[in-house]
Design a protein around this motif. Structure first.
Motif, short mmCIF file in Angstrom:
data_model
loop_
_atom_site.label_atom_id
_atom_site.label_comp_id
_atom_site.label_asym_id
_atom_site.label_seq_id
_atom_site.Cartn_x
_atom_site.Cartn_y
_atom_site.Cartn_z
N ALA A 1 -0.56 1.38 11.59
CA ALA A 1 -1.81 1.27 10.84
C ALA A 1 -1.82 2.23 9.64
N ALA A 2 -1.31 3.45 9.84
CA ALA A 2 -1.26 4.41 8.75
C ALA A 2 -0.30 3.94 7.65
N GLY A 3 0.83 3.38 8.05
CA GLY A 3 1.78 2.85 7.06
C GLY A 3 1.19 1.70 6.27
N LEU A 4 0.50 0.79 6.96
CA LEU A 4 -0.13 -0.33 6.29
C LEU A 4 -1.23 0.15 5.34
N ALA A 5 -2.00 1.15 5.76
CA ALA A 5 -3.06 1.70 4.91
C ALA A 5 -2.46 2.35 3.66
N ALA A 6 -1.36 3.06 3.83
CA ALA A 6 -0.71 3.69 2.67
C ALA A 6 -0.18 2.64 1.70
N LEU A 7 0.43 1.60 2.22
CA LEU A 7 0.93 0.52 1.37
C LEU A 7 -0.21 -0.17 0.64
N LEU A 8 -1.28 -0.47 1.36
CA LEU A 8 -2.43 -1.12 0.75
C LEU A 8 -3.06 -0.24 -0.33
N MET A 9 -3.15 1.04 -0.08
CA MET A 9 -3.71 1.98 -1.06
C MET A 9 -2.84 2.01 -2.32
N LYS A 10 -1.52 1.99 -2.13
CA LYS A 10 -0.61 2.01 -3.27
C LYS A 10 -0.77 0.73 -4.10
N VAL A 11 -0.92 -0.40 -3.43
CA VAL A 11 -1.06 -1.67 -4.15
C VAL A 11 -2.41 -1.73 -4.87
N VAL A 12 -3.47 -1.36 -4.20
CA VAL A 12 -4.81 -1.47 -4.79
C VAL A 12 -5.00 -0.50 -5.95
N THR A 13 -4.37 0.66 -5.90
CA THR A 13 -4.54 1.63 -6.98
C THR A 13 -3.52 1.44 -8.11
N SER A 14 -2.68 0.42 -8.03
CA SER A 14 -1.74 0.17 -9.13
C SER A 14 -2.52 -0.32 -10.35
N ASP A 15 -1.95 -0.11 -11.52
CA ASP A 15 -2.64 -0.47 -12.76
C ASP A 15 -2.91 -1.97 -12.84
N THR A 16 -1.99 -2.78 -12.39
CA THR A 16 -2.15 -4.23 -12.46
C THR A 16 -3.33 -4.70 -11.61
N VAL A 17 -3.36 -4.26 -10.38
CA VAL A 17 -4.44 -4.68 -9.48
C VAL A 17 -5.76 -4.06 -9.91
N ARG A 18 -5.73 -2.82 -10.33
CA ARG A 18 -6.96 -2.16 -10.78
C ARG A 18 -7.56 -2.92 -11.97
N GLY A 19 -6.71 -3.31 -12.93
CA GLY A 19 -7.19 -4.07 -14.08
C GLY A 19 -7.76 -5.41 -13.68
N ALA A 20 -7.10 -6.08 -12.74
CA ALA A 20 -7.61 -7.38 -12.28
C ALA A 20 -8.94 -7.22 -11.57
N LEU A 21 -9.09 -6.21 -10.74
CA LEU A 21 -10.35 -5.98 -10.04
C LEU A 21 -11.47 -5.61 -11.01
N GLU A 22 -11.16 -4.77 -12.00
CA GLU A 22 -12.17 -4.41 -12.99
C GLU A 22 -12.62 -5.63 -13.78
N GLY A 23 -11.66 -6.48 -14.16
CA GLY A 23 -12.00 -7.71 -14.88
C GLY A 23 -12.87 -8.62 -14.05
N LEU A 24 -12.55 -8.72 -12.78
CA LEU A 24 -13.34 -9.56 -11.88
C LEU A 24 -14.76 -9.06 -11.75
N VAL A 25 -14.93 -7.74 -11.59
CA VAL A 25 -16.26 -7.16 -11.46
C VAL A 25 -17.04 -7.31 -12.76
N GLU A 26 -16.39 -7.09 -13.90
CA GLU A 26 -17.07 -7.24 -15.18
C GLU A 26 -17.55 -8.67 -15.40
N ARG A 27 -16.68 -9.66 -15.05
CA ARG A 27 -17.09 -11.06 -15.19
C ARG A 27 -18.25 -11.38 -14.26
N ALA A 28 -18.23 -10.83 -13.08
CA ALA A 28 -19.30 -11.11 -12.11
C ALA A 28 -20.63 -10.49 -12.59
N LEU A 29 -20.56 -9.30 -13.17
CA LEU A 29 -21.78 -8.64 -13.63
C LEU A 29 -22.32 -9.25 -14.92
#
Length: 75
Positions: free
Chosen positions: A43-71
């Motif tokens: 579980a700790a390994g999966l959480a670390a991997l997920l945190m690394k993926v979610v905080t990457s610039d590509t995913v962060r940009g996609a999430l920010e774009g999604l939230v901006e479009r929704a708002l």
């Protein structure tokens, strides 16, 4: 139905088989300490991997774009 080899309508062999399954399930309940340790590490390994993926610039940009479009969506 006594005397014909059945227990509540089930043949004795089937009733014995089910009784064995229930006994095995009662004896093998829960996880041991080693299983908890492996599960916790996984579980700790999966959480670390997920945190690394979610905080990457590509995913962060996609999430920010999604939230901006929704708002900014028209109501």
């Amino acid at each position: 139905m006594r005397g014909n080899g059945t227990t509540r309508g089930l043949p004795r062999a089937v009733a014995r088989w089910w009784a064995g399954r229930f006994d095995a399930a009662r004896r093998d309940t829960g996880m041991s300490t080693a299983e908890y340790a492996i599960g916790t590490l996984a579980a700790a390994g999966l959480a670390a991997l997920l945190m690394k993926v979610v905080t990457s610039d590509t995913v962060r940009g996609a999430l920010e774009g999604l939230v901006e479009r929704a708002l900014s969506a028209p109501v």
